[in-house]
Design a protein around this motif. Sequence first.
Motif, PDB file in Angstrom:
ATOM      1  N   GLN A  51       0.897  -1.177   0.033  1.00 34.21           N
ATOM      2  CA  GLN A  51      -0.051   0.281  -0.034  1.00 34.21           C
ATOM      3  C   GLN A  51       0.757   1.404   0.063  1.00 34.21           C
ATOM      4  O   GLN A  51       0.501   2.189  -0.595  1.00 34.21           O
ATOM      5  CB  GLN A  51      -0.912   0.030   1.221  1.00 34.21           C
ATOM      6  N   VAL A  52       2.106   1.226   0.726  1.00 31.47           N
ATOM      7  CA  VAL A  52       3.019   2.277   0.811  1.00 31.47           C
ATOM      8  C   VAL A  52       4.213   1.756   0.608  1.00 31.47           C
ATOM      9  O   VAL A  52       4.691   0.788   1.304  1.00 31.47           O
ATOM     10  CB  VAL A  52       2.648   3.154   2.055  1.00 31.47           C
ATOM     11  N   GLN A  53       4.915   2.505  -0.158  1.00 32.88           N
ATOM     12  CA  GLN A  53       6.565   1.799  -0.485  1.00 32.88           C
ATOM     13  C   GLN A  53       7.361   2.984  -0.361  1.00 32.88           C
ATOM     14  O   GLN A  53       7.135   3.954  -0.549  1.00 32.88           O
ATOM     15  CB  GLN A  53       6.594   1.391  -2.127  1.00 32.88           C
ATOM     16  N   LEU A  54       8.701   2.485   0.089  1.00 33.11           N
ATOM     17  CA  LEU A  54       9.742   3.419   0.147  1.00 33.11           C
ATOM     18  C   LEU A  54      10.894   3.167  -0.704  1.00 33.11           C
ATOM     19  O   LEU A  54      11.258   1.828  -0.594  1.00 33.11           O
ATOM     20  CB  LEU A  54      10.130   3.513   1.875  1.00 33.11           C
ATOM     21  N   VAL A  55      11.370   4.222  -1.290  1.00 28.30           N
ATOM     22  CA  VAL A  55      12.520   3.582  -2.287  1.00 28.30           C
ATOM     23  C   VAL A  55      13.658   4.465  -1.830  1.00 28.30           C
ATOM     24  O   VAL A  55      13.489   5.607  -2.201  1.00 28.30           O
ATOM     25  CB  VAL A  55      12.152   3.777  -3.708  1.00 28.30           C
ATOM     26  N   GLU A  56      14.787   4.021  -1.545  1.00 25.89           N
ATOM     27  CA  GLU A  56      16.012   4.704  -1.209  1.00 25.89           C
ATOM     28  C   GLU A  56      16.913   4.864  -2.370  1.00 25.89           C
ATOM     29  O   GLU A  56      16.827   3.868  -3.246  1.00 25.89           O
ATOM     30  CB  GLU A  56      16.881   4.005  -0.101  1.00 25.89           C
ATOM     31  N   SER A  57      17.750   5.827  -2.448  1.00 23.39           N
ATOM     32  CA  SER A  57      18.630   5.835  -3.366  1.00 23.39           C
ATOM     33  C   SER A  57      19.826   6.856  -2.941  1.00 23.39           C
ATOM     34  O   SER A  57      19.579   7.368  -1.815  1.00 23.39           O
ATOM     35  CB  SER A  57      18.104   6.936  -4.871  1.00 23.39           C
ATOM     36  N   PRO A  66       3.570   6.218   7.712  1.00 25.93           N
ATOM     37  CA  PRO A  66       2.338   6.690   7.042  1.00 25.93           C
ATOM     38  C   PRO A  66       1.068   6.491   7.605  1.00 25.93           C
ATOM     39  O   PRO A  66       0.642   5.591   8.238  1.00 25.93           O
ATOM     40  CB  PRO A  66       2.590   6.433   5.620  1.00 25.93           C
ATOM     41  N   LEU A  67       0.263   7.640   7.468  1.00 27.54           N
ATOM     42  CA  LEU A  67      -1.385   7.573   7.873  1.00 27.54           C
ATOM     43  C   LEU A  67      -2.106   7.049   6.505  1.00 27.54           C
ATOM     44  O   LEU A  67      -1.932   7.614   5.348  1.00 27.54           O
ATOM     45  CB  LEU A  67      -1.695   8.868   8.289  1.00 27.54           C
ATOM     46  N   VAL A  68      -2.954   5.983   6.503  1.00 25.75           N
ATOM     47  CA  VAL A  68      -3.407   5.502   5.570  1.00 25.75           C
ATOM     48  C   VAL A  68      -4.950   5.143   6.091  1.00 25.75           C
ATOM     49  O   VAL A  68      -5.229   5.368   7.387  1.00 25.75           O
ATOM     50  CB  VAL A  68      -2.738   4.094   5.082  1.00 25.75           C
ATOM     51  N   VAL A  69      -5.743   4.719   5.149  1.00 26.87           N
ATOM     52  CA  VAL A  69      -7.100   4.753   5.715  1.00 26.87           C
ATOM     53  C   VAL A  69      -7.151   3.180   5.003  1.00 26.87           C
ATOM     54  O   VAL A  69      -7.189   2.593   3.772  1.00 26.87           O
ATOM     55  CB  VAL A  69      -8.254   5.250   4.783  1.00 26.87           C
ATOM     56  N   VAL A  70      -7.804   2.373   5.960  1.00 21.70           N
ATOM     57  CA  VAL A  70      -8.029   0.705   5.796  1.00 21.70           C
ATOM     58  C   VAL A  70      -9.537   0.565   6.076  1.00 21.70           C
ATOM     59  O   VAL A  70      -9.852   0.933   7.325  1.00 21.70           O
ATOM     60  CB  VAL A  70      -6.956   0.187   6.604  1.00 21.70           C
ATOM     61  N   ASN A  71     -10.314   0.100   5.073  1.00 19.58           N
ATOM     62  CA  ASN A  71     -11.639  -0.237   5.532  1.00 19.58           C
ATOM     63  C   ASN A  71     -12.287   1.101   6.193  1.00 19.58           C
ATOM     64  O   ASN A  71     -13.107   0.745   7.014  1.00 19.58           O
ATOM     65  CB  ASN A  71     -11.782  -1.331   6.499  1.00 19.58           C
ATOM     66  N   GLY A  72     -11.929   2.252   5.698  1.00 19.89           N
ATOM     67  CA  GLY A  72     -12.784   3.472   6.186  1.00 19.89           C
ATOM     68  C   GLY A  72     -12.025   4.008   7.709  1.00 19.89           C
ATOM     69  O   GLY A  72     -12.499   5.002   8.067  1.00 19.89           O
ATOM     70  N   ILE A  73     -11.132   3.318   8.138  1.00 19.24           N
ATOM     71  CA  ILE A  73     -10.578   3.530   9.279  1.00 19.24           C
ATOM     72  C   ILE A  73      -9.026   4.182   9.139  1.00 19.24           C
ATOM     73  O   ILE A  73      -8.339   3.720   8.496  1.00 19.24           O
ATOM     74  CB  ILE A  73     -10.364   2.464  10.421  1.00 19.24           C
ATOM     75  N   PHE A  74      -8.596   5.471   9.792  1.00 23.28           N
ATOM     76  CA  PHE A  74      -7.272   5.896   9.697  1.00 23.28           C
ATOM     77  C   PHE A  74      -6.436   5.034  10.627  1.00 23.28           C
ATOM     78  O   PHE A  74      -6.838   4.672  11.872  1.00 23.28           O
ATOM     79  CB  PHE A  74      -7.429   7.346  10.253  1.00 23.28           C
ATOM     80  N   ARG A  75      -5.280   4.732  10.087  1.00 26.12           N
ATOM     81  CA  ARG A  75      -4.401   4.255  10.924  1.00 26.12           C
ATOM     82  C   ARG A  75      -3.078   4.506  10.364  1.00 26.12           C
ATOM     83  O   ARG A  75      -2.858   4.577   9.384  1.00 26.12           O
ATOM     84  CB  ARG A  75      -4.547   2.626  10.962  1.00 26.12           C
ATOM     85  N   TYR A  76      -2.079   4.515  11.392  1.00 22.94           N
ATOM     86  CA  TYR A  76      -0.583   4.431  10.990  1.00 22.94           C
ATOM     87  C   TYR A  76       0.018   2.944  10.974  1.00 22.94           C
ATOM     88  O   TYR A  76      -0.178   2.106  11.445  1.00 22.94           O
ATOM     89  CB  TYR A  76       0.054   5.120  12.154  1.00 22.94           C
ATOM     90  N   LEU A  77       0.895   3.148   9.590  1.00 24.22           N
ATOM     91  CA  LEU A  77       1.715   1.936   9.385  1.00 24.22           C
ATOM     92  C   LEU A  77       3.092   2.225   9.617  1.00 24.22           C
ATOM     93  O   LEU A  77       3.376   3.326   9.884  1.00 24.22           O
ATOM     94  CB  LEU A  77       1.503   1.474   7.995  1.00 24.22           C
ATOM     95  N   GLU A  78       3.912   1.169   9.698  1.00 19.55           N
ATOM     96  CA  GLU A  78       5.021   1.440   9.627  1.00 19.55           C
ATOM     97  C   GLU A  78       5.865   0.747   8.469  1.00 19.55           C
ATOM     98  O   GLU A  78       5.700  -0.559   8.429  1.00 19.55           O
ATOM     99  CB  GLU A  78       6.011   0.834  10.833  1.00 19.55           C
ATOM    100  N   VAL A  79       6.595   1.305   7.776  1.00 15.73           N
ATOM    101  CA  VAL A  79       7.216   0.765   6.487  1.00 15.73           C
ATOM    102  C   VAL A  79       8.754   0.997   6.349  1.00 15.73           C
ATOM    103  O   VAL A  79       9.031   1.987   6.740  1.00 15.73           O
ATOM    104  CB  VAL A  79       6.428   1.517   5.315  1.00 15.73           C
ATOM    105  N   TRP A  80       9.228   0.113   5.715  1.00 13.40           N
ATOM    106  CA  TRP A  80      10.752  -0.215   5.405  1.00 13.40           C
ATOM    107  C   TRP A  80      11.139  -0.001   4.097  1.00 13.40           C
ATOM    108  O   TRP A  80      10.426  -0.743   3.486  1.00 13.40           O
ATOM    109  CB  TRP A  80      11.233  -1.169   6.100  1.00 13.40           C
TER     110      TRP A  80
END
Length: 123
Positions: free
Chosen positions: A1-7, A99-113
């Motif tokens: 759902q959310v991606q991080l790309v380093e360079s 990131p703050l995302v919406v999952v099934n209408g609910i706001f929630r924070y994820l941790e992404v690497w």
Amino acid sequence: QVQLVESGGGLVQPGGSLRLSCAASGRLVSINGMGWYRQAPGKQRELVATITSGGSTNYADSVKGRFSISRDNAKNMVYLQMNSLKPEDTAVYYCNADPLVVVNGIFRYLEVWGQGTLVTVSS
């Protein structure tokens, strides 16, 4: 759902500089904290620097005065300027974000690497 790309990783001589970039993409509302971590061969992953959405920063003692973290909230990007690099800075550097995302209408924070980018400091 959310991606991080380093360079920006690569080989640099001791005393040199590198600038790492990390771009977040995907279906996100905003990003809270962002940061950089690193893992050297045979060692555990460790915090390098973090930055809040408001710009407050935190650094590992080993990089204070040499590294600088910054972010561009409009572009969902975080940067790590690394100066006066030392051989002991050699590691895979990972970007991290909440990131703050919406999952099934609910706001929630994820941790992404991100997938990591290798920094090698050697003569």
